[in-house]
Scaffold this motif. Structure first.
Motif, PDB file in Angstrom:
ATOM      1  N   TYR A 116       0.714  -1.202  -0.169  1.00 54.36           N
ATOM      2  CA  TYR A 116      -0.045   0.081   0.021  1.00 54.36           C
ATOM      3  C   TYR A 116       0.588   1.331  -0.136  1.00 54.36           C
ATOM      4  CZ  TYR A 116      -2.606   3.664   2.124  1.00 54.36           C
ATOM      5  OH  TYR A 116      -2.903   5.024   2.665  1.00 54.36           O
ATOM      6  N   ALA A 117       2.049   1.481   1.027  1.00 51.89           N
ATOM      7  CA  ALA A 117       2.712   2.363   1.024  1.00 51.89           C
ATOM      8  C   ALA A 117       3.423   2.701  -0.498  1.00 51.89           C
ATOM      9  CB  ALA A 117       3.846   2.337   2.129  1.00 51.89           C
ATOM     10  N   ALA A 118       3.920   1.777  -1.013  1.00 58.90           N
ATOM     11  CA  ALA A 118       4.640   1.837  -2.138  1.00 58.90           C
ATOM     12  C   ALA A 118       3.864   2.242  -3.375  1.00 58.90           C
ATOM     13  CB  ALA A 118       5.336   0.344  -2.677  1.00 58.90           C
ATOM     14  N   TYR A 119       2.569   1.586  -3.266  1.00 57.35           N
ATOM     15  CA  TYR A 119       1.515   2.297  -4.234  1.00 57.35           C
ATOM     16  C   TYR A 119       1.183   3.783  -4.195  1.00 57.35           C
ATOM     17  CZ  TYR A 119      -2.857   2.850  -7.010  1.00 57.35           C
ATOM     18  OH  TYR A 119      -3.330   3.389  -7.954  1.00 57.35           O
ATOM     19  N   ALA A 120       1.265   4.263  -2.829  1.00 58.87           N
ATOM     20  CA  ALA A 120       1.126   5.603  -2.431  1.00 58.87           C
ATOM     21  C   ALA A 120       2.127   6.395  -2.832  1.00 58.87           C
ATOM     22  CB  ALA A 120       0.304   5.649  -1.147  1.00 58.87           C
ATOM     23  N   GLY A 121       3.401   5.869  -3.280  1.00 57.23           N
ATOM     24  CA  GLY A 121       4.277   6.784  -3.700  1.00 57.23           C
ATOM     25  C   GLY A 121       5.451   7.022  -2.310  1.00 57.23           C
ATOM     26  N   SER A 122       5.181   6.499  -1.512  1.00 55.54           N
ATOM     27  CA  SER A 122       6.052   6.690  -0.074  1.00 55.54           C
ATOM     28  C   SER A 122       6.467   5.214   0.543  1.00 55.54           C
ATOM     29  CB  SER A 122       5.402   7.470   0.779  1.00 55.54           C
ATOM     30  OG  SER A 122       5.059   8.771   0.395  1.00 55.54           O
ATOM     31  N   LEU A 239     -13.154  10.389   0.513  1.00 54.94           N
ATOM     32  CA  LEU A 239     -12.792  11.582   1.244  1.00 54.94           C
ATOM     33  C   LEU A 239     -11.010  11.564   1.105  1.00 54.94           C
ATOM     34  CD1 LEU A 239     -13.257  14.161   2.772  1.00 54.94           C
ATOM     35  CD2 LEU A 239     -13.012  12.587   4.893  1.00 54.94           C
ATOM     36  N   ASN A 240     -10.584  10.443   1.232  1.00 54.52           N
ATOM     37  CA  ASN A 240      -9.084  10.478   1.281  1.00 54.52           C
ATOM     38  C   ASN A 240      -8.357   9.965   0.118  1.00 54.52           C
ATOM     39  OD1 ASN A 240      -8.125  10.757   4.388  1.00 54.52           O
ATOM     40  ND2 ASN A 240      -9.834   9.356   4.331  1.00 54.52           N
ATOM     41  N   VAL A 241      -9.159   9.902  -1.177  1.00 55.62           N
ATOM     42  CA  VAL A 241      -8.622   9.277  -2.299  1.00 55.62           C
ATOM     43  C   VAL A 241      -7.544  10.105  -2.680  1.00 55.62           C
ATOM     44  CG1 VAL A 241     -10.114  10.058  -3.820  1.00 55.62           C
ATOM     45  CG2 VAL A 241      -9.188   7.966  -4.234  1.00 55.62           C
ATOM     46  N   GLY A 242      -7.836  11.551  -2.766  1.00 51.55           N
ATOM     47  CA  GLY A 242      -6.795  12.480  -3.140  1.00 51.55           C
ATOM     48  C   GLY A 242      -5.394  11.957  -2.866  1.00 51.55           C
ATOM     49  N   TYR A 243      -5.317  11.942  -1.445  1.00 51.10           N
ATOM     50  CA  TYR A 243      -3.987  11.310  -0.913  1.00 51.10           C
ATOM     51  C   TYR A 243      -3.217  10.467  -1.722  1.00 51.10           C
ATOM     52  CZ  TYR A 243      -5.840  13.309   3.513  1.00 51.10           C
ATOM     53  OH  TYR A 243      -6.047  14.256   4.235  1.00 51.10           O
ATOM     54  N   ASP A 248       0.615   8.977  -5.649  1.00 47.17           N
ATOM     55  CA  ASP A 248       1.476   8.060  -6.441  1.00 47.17           C
ATOM     56  C   ASP A 248       1.985   8.811  -7.907  1.00 47.17           C
ATOM     57  OD1 ASP A 248       1.668   5.361  -7.876  1.00 47.17           O
ATOM     58  OD2 ASP A 248      -0.136   6.117  -9.029  1.00 47.17           O
ATOM     59  N   ILE A 249       1.253   9.817  -8.310  1.00 45.41           N
ATOM     60  CA  ILE A 249       1.725  10.538  -9.490  1.00 45.41           C
ATOM     61  C   ILE A 249       2.763  11.568  -9.200  1.00 45.41           C
ATOM     62  CG2 ILE A 249       0.560  12.202 -11.266  1.00 45.41           C
ATOM     63  CD1 ILE A 249      -2.177  10.997 -10.924  1.00 45.41           C
ATOM     64  N   MET A 250       2.649  12.353  -8.132  1.00 43.98           N
ATOM     65  CA  MET A 250       3.620  13.491  -7.624  1.00 43.98           C
ATOM     66  C   MET A 250       4.519  13.191  -6.621  1.00 43.98           C
ATOM     67  SD  MET A 250       1.206  16.526  -8.387  1.00 43.98           S
ATOM     68  CE  MET A 250       2.571  17.857  -8.682  1.00 43.98           C
ATOM     69  N   GLY A 251       4.375  12.174  -5.638  1.00 44.14           N
ATOM     70  CA  GLY A 251       5.322  12.023  -4.698  1.00 44.14           C
ATOM     71  C   GLY A 251       4.979  12.705  -3.388  1.00 44.14           C
ATOM     72  N   GLY A 387      -7.428  15.559 -13.320  1.00 44.60           N
ATOM     73  CA  GLY A 387      -7.000  16.567 -12.632  1.00 44.60           C
ATOM     74  C   GLY A 387      -5.509  17.000 -12.417  1.00 44.60           C
ATOM     75  N   THR A 388      -4.954  15.868 -11.641  1.00 42.93           N
ATOM     76  CA  THR A 388      -3.424  15.817 -11.100  1.00 42.93           C
ATOM     77  C   THR A 388      -2.603  15.954 -12.519  1.00 42.93           C
ATOM     78  OG1 THR A 388      -4.215  14.417  -9.520  1.00 42.93           O
ATOM     79  CG2 THR A 388      -2.007  14.547  -9.807  1.00 42.93           C
ATOM     80  N   HIS A 389      -2.808  15.191 -13.409  1.00 40.04           N
ATOM     81  CA  HIS A 389      -2.105  14.868 -14.588  1.00 40.04           C
ATOM     82  C   HIS A 389      -2.126  16.417 -15.505  1.00 40.04           C
ATOM     83  CE1 HIS A 389      -0.539  11.007 -15.068  1.00 40.04           C
ATOM     84  NE2 HIS A 389      -1.785  10.613 -14.616  1.00 40.04           N
TER      85      HIS A 389
END
Length: 495
Positions: A116-122, A239-243, A248-251, A387-389
């Motif tokens: 999970y942490a790896a997928y979230a970029g951290s 609510l937290n999907v933005g995190y 994942d996209i930006m770090g 939106g993030t891209h």
């Protein structure tokens, strides 16, 4: 005559529910106000002790914890609040189900934390996830007792327990943050808070701690609880999907800016929304038990009040985002201000949709909450990714605002109508605060146009004062404004 007596009795019951809910809401608001003020001060201190990357790592763990906290008990806590019958007979079975569910869920998250942490970029967030999600093991023991306090509208006891826990949280987190513990300072603080709060709740609930199993009680609890937990769990995920998407996209560093903006936008839902949720499900559940139109009438009275209270705060927060962030956190966090403008919109919609979900849970229409959140998620995830891209963290917030306003809110209205709640009479009551909001926005923009290079605090104070004064003059009836001096005189005369 009997029918008239029944009507009078029902009206008295409705007033009694309203009075108890009002007292409970008052205590919840007071407790939340003190805790949020403390959280605000703690956030200011930690923002200067920790880096944006530390905040980003914590955001990843917080997203996981927010999810497990609402699904840990299969909805048993909500089912306890809604329970029809003896709590003492139900409690042993509910407690056992809570403990089994939380232990199994924690085992799952312990296992998947690295992935999970790896997928979230951290990837470095994995041990923090494992530590922070451990709070559900404490909650498993205390959930039924906490629900009992809420069902009885004993929010005073509940608030005092939470405040005591938060005091320990702040002491632990700040001490560890100053000592260089990084994101672990947040995690250990929250674990300590859970333990202290839990011990107090066990004492003040005055319900013997027993574990047992009754098949019929378990079936009733799960029929109500599982759809409720699924709906609230989806709400937490969305609510937290933005995190997750931003990380994942930006770090981690952009995620830290996003988290700061999200935290600011959560002040009002955290203060008012959390307080409302502690009484709304119990209150609407009691109203739904009555045979008349009490539930619809309660909804028609409460929604305009909620909208009128939240709208001006969102306007001030969104339009004054840059001076607000600069004054509170420093210029280095300015990137968060562009995010906050859009998340202020999400804040208003979040308050209204969460309230709608509480009404549906009180009504017993728990499956409807699942479908509402599924529909919202289908729109939200691609909107935030796109939106993030396109525009980075501001684009993510804009996508979240669009999905909330144009998908989540209409679905909530349709869900209430499908559950038999009459929502049409609400619309006319929203017109006046909406017009007041437009005038308030114009006043704030006027201040911004002339403030120029004024210090952030000056711009913030002048803009807030102008916006709120204009809003009050338009929205609050004249007779109530005229009555304020008399109220003040009576208060000063009171010994």
């Amino acid at each position: 005559m009997e029918q008239e007596d029944a009507t009078v009795t029902e009206a008295a019951d409705t007033r009694s529910i309203g009075e108890k809910a009002g007292r409970g809401l008052g205590w919840s608001l007071l407790g939340n106000l003190v805790m949020k003020a403390g959280s605000f001060v703690m956030g200011l201190i930690l923002a200067r002790l920790l880096s944006a990357t530390d905040f980003g790592v914590y955001a990843v763990a917080l997203a996981a914890t927010s999810f497990v906290m609402v699904v840990k008990d299969l909805g048993i806590m909500m089912a306890t609040i809604h329970w029809r019958g003896s709590l003492e007979e139900m409690s042993p079975t509910a407690t056992l189900l809570n403990m089994i569910s939380a232990t199994a869920l924690y085992g799952v998250f312990w296992t998947i934390a690295p992935f999970y942490a790896a997928y979230a970029g951290s990837p470095e967030a994995a041990p923090v996830v494992r530590l922070l999600t451990a709070v559900i093991l404490v909650e498993a023991v205390t959930a039924v007792r906490s629900a009992t306090l809420l069902r009885r509208f004993q929010q005073a006891h509940n608030s005092m327990a939470i405040l005591a826990g938060f005091a320990v949280n702040a002491a632990v987190a700040i001490t560890l943050g100053a000592g260089g513990a990084g994101p672990y300072s947040f995690a250990w603080g929250q674990v300590a808070q859970a333990v202290v709060t839990g011990l107090i709740v066990l004492r003040v609930a005055r319900m013997p701690f027993k574990v047992g199993f009754d098949r019929m009680i378990a079936a009733r609890l799960l029929r109500f609880g599982i759809p409720s937990a699924a709906g609230i769990g989806l709400e937490a995920v969305l609510l937290n999907v933005g995190y997750i998407i931003v990380g994942d996209i930006m770090g981690a560093q952009p995620l830290g800016y996003y988290l700061l903006a999200f935290n600011v936008s959560s002040w009002v839902p955290g203060l008012i929304g959390t307080a409302i949720r502690t009484v709304s499900v119990a209150g609407f559940s009691r109203l739904a038990e009555q045979e008349s139109d009490s539930l619809s009438q309660g909804v028609q009275r409460s929604v305009p009040l909620l909208y009128s209270a939240v709208l001006p705060l969102a306007i001030v927060m969104g339009l004054l985002a840059h001076p607000l962030v600069a004054f509170l956190y420093g210029q280095k966090w300015d990137q968060a201000a562009g995010v906050l403008r859009f998340l202020a919109v999400v804040m208003v919609v979040r308050m209204l949709t969460s309230f709608a979900l509480d009404i549906l849970n009180g009504r017993g229409a728990t499956a409807m909450t699942v479908w509402i959140n599924i529909g919202y998620g289908i729109a939200l995830v691609p909107a935030v990714i796109a939106g993030t891209h396109l525009q980075g963290i501001r684009g993510a917030a804009a996508g979240q605002a669009a999905a909330s306003l144009f998908v989540a809110l209409p679905l909530a209205v349709l869900g209430l109508r499908a559950a038999g709640v009459r929502v049409a009479p609400i619309a006319p009551a929203l017109l006046r605060p909406t017009l007041g909001g437009l005038a308030s926005s114009a006043a704030v923009l006027g201040v911004l146009s002339v403030s120029g290079g004024a210090p952030p605090l000056v711009t913030l104070c002048l803009g807030s004062a102008a916006g709120l004064i204009v809003y009050v003059l338009i929205v609050v009836p004249v007779d109530r404004l005229r009555a304020l001096p008399g109220v003040a005189v009576r208060l000063r005369a009171t010994p």
